[in-house]
Write a protein that holds these residues in place. Structure first.
Motif, PDB file in Angstrom:
ATOM      1  N   HIS A   1       0.850  -1.201   0.000  1.00 53.82           N
ATOM      2  CA  HIS A   1       0.000   0.000   0.000  1.00 53.82           C
ATOM      3  C   HIS A   1       0.879   1.241   0.000  1.00 53.82           C
ATOM      4  CE1 HIS A   1       1.067  -0.534   4.255  1.00 53.82           C
ATOM      5  NE2 HIS A   1       0.940   0.782   4.346  1.00 53.82           N
TER       6      HIS A   1
ATOM      7  N   ASP B   1       0.932   5.098   1.857  1.00 56.23           N
ATOM      8  CA  ASP B   1       0.301   5.879   2.927  1.00 56.23           C
ATOM      9  C   ASP B   1      -0.057   7.223   2.302  1.00 56.23           C
ATOM     10  OD1 ASP B   1       1.307   3.700   4.374  1.00 56.23           O
ATOM     11  OD2 ASP B   1       1.642   4.941   6.138  1.00 56.23           O
TER      12      ASP B   1
ATOM     13  N   HIS C   1       4.639  -0.285  -0.017  1.00 58.14           N
ATOM     14  CA  HIS C   1       5.317  -1.098   1.001  1.00 58.14           C
ATOM     15  C   HIS C   1       4.290  -1.964   1.707  1.00 58.14           C
ATOM     16  CE1 HIS C   1       3.816   2.514   2.969  1.00 58.14           C
ATOM     17  NE2 HIS C   1       3.652   1.736   4.039  1.00 58.14           N
TER      18      HIS C   1
ATOM     19  N   ARG D   1       2.562   9.998  11.925  1.00 61.47           N
ATOM     20  CA  ARG D   1       2.255  10.808  10.738  1.00 61.47           C
ATOM     21  C   ARG D   1       1.829  12.226  11.085  1.00 61.47           C
ATOM     22  NH1 ARG D   1      -0.736   6.480   8.242  1.00 61.47           N
ATOM     23  NH2 ARG D   1       0.397   4.593   8.788  1.00 61.47           N
TER      24      ARG D   1
HETATM   25 FE    FE Z   1       2.269   2.088   5.572  1.00 60.21          FE
END
Ligand code: FE
Ligand code: MD6
Length: 207
Positions: A122, A124, A178, A202
Motif C-alpha cells: 500500500h 500511505d 510497502h 504521521r
Molecule cells: Fe504504511
C-alpha cells in the motif's frame, strides 16, 4: 545505531536497533497504557467489509481508521467514541529527532500482528500533505518488510524489521509502496505472548 540510506529509494531510511531493549520495554509499557484506554479494534476493508488480519488502535489527536465506508483520520475511537490517548513522549521525541523540520506528528497508528497476520502492499496517502515523512517503529517479532517505488509495478526489495528498528519513508519514498509479507513467530521475547507491534507516526493536516 546505523543509518543505511538506500540510494535506489531516496528518502527511505532504515535505522536498525534504533531503540535498545530498555527503551523498547518503556515504549511497550506506553503502548499498553494507550491500548488500555483505546482498545485494539478490528478494521475492515472499504466496500467489501472484509476484516484486516491486523488489529489497530491509535494515539495522538487523530487516528487512522478503515471500515466499509473507507479510510480516514478521525479524532474519536470508532468503538468507544472517546478521543485517542495522548502520544507518548518517546514517540514525540523520535519525531522531533528524525523529522526536525516537520510540524508535530498528529497520529500514531498502532498495528498489532498475530502469527499469520500480514499487510498488503500500500501507499500511505490518506494525509493532506506529504512533506513530512512517515516514521515507523517495530516491537516484538521480526517481520519481512517489502518496499518498492511509487508505481505498484516498480521493483521491490525486502528486509527484516526486528524489534527496536525504525523506518522512515520521506522524500520520494514518502509515497513508495510497502507492506509486510510475514511475521516470523518466536523471534523476539519482548511480547510475552509473541506477535508484533508496529507504530507509524504521521503528520495529517497541513500546518
Ligand atoms: Fe504504511
Ligand atoms: C508495518 N508499516 O511495519 C507496516 N508505513 O507493520 C507501514 O505500513 C509503514 O513501516 C509507512 C512508513 C513506514 C512503515
Amino acid at each position: 545505531m546505523q543509518d543505511i540510506t538506500f540510494n535506489d529509494h531516496s528518502g527511505l531510511r532504515y535505522l536498525p536497533e534504533y531503540f535498545a531493549r530498555a527503551s523498547q520495554e518503556a515504549l511497550l509499557e506506553a503502548v499498553r497504557s494507550v491500548v488500555a484506554e483505546a482498545p485494539l479494534y478490528q478494521p475492515a476493508m472499504p466496500r467489501t467489509g472484509k476484516p484486516f488480519s491486523v488489529k489497530m488502535s491509535n494515539c495522538g489527536p487523530l487516528g487512522w481508521v478503515s471500515d466499509i465506508k473507507g479510510y480516514r483520520y478521525q479524532p474519536l475511537h470508532p468503538d468507544t467514541g472517546r478521543p485517542w490517548p495522548a502520544m507518548p513522549d518517546q514517540l514525540k521525541d523520535l519525531w522531533s529527532t528524525l523529522a526536525p523540520d516537520a510540524p508535530p506528528a498528529e497520529a500514531c497508528l498502532i498495528n498489532f500482528y498475530q502469527a499469520s497476520a500480514r499487510m498488503g502492499q500500500h501507499q500511505d496517502r490518506d494525509e493532506d500533505m506529504f512533506d513530512a515523512p512517515v516514521i515507523s517503529v517495530s516491537l516484538g517479532d521480526t517481520a519481512t518488510f517489502r518496499v518498492g517505488g511509487t508505481n505498484r509495478k516498480d521493483p521491490t526489495r525486502s528486509f527484516r524489521l526486528n524489534s527496536g528498528d525504525v523506518v522512515v519513508l520521506g522524500g520520494e519514498a514518502r509515497l513508495a509502496y510497502h507492506g509486510i509479507d510475514r511475521v516470523l513467530a518466536g523471534t523476539s521475547t519482548l511480547l510475552k505472548n509473541g506477535g508484533r507491534i508496529n507504530l507509524t507516526l504521521r503528520r495529517v493536516t497541513a500546518a
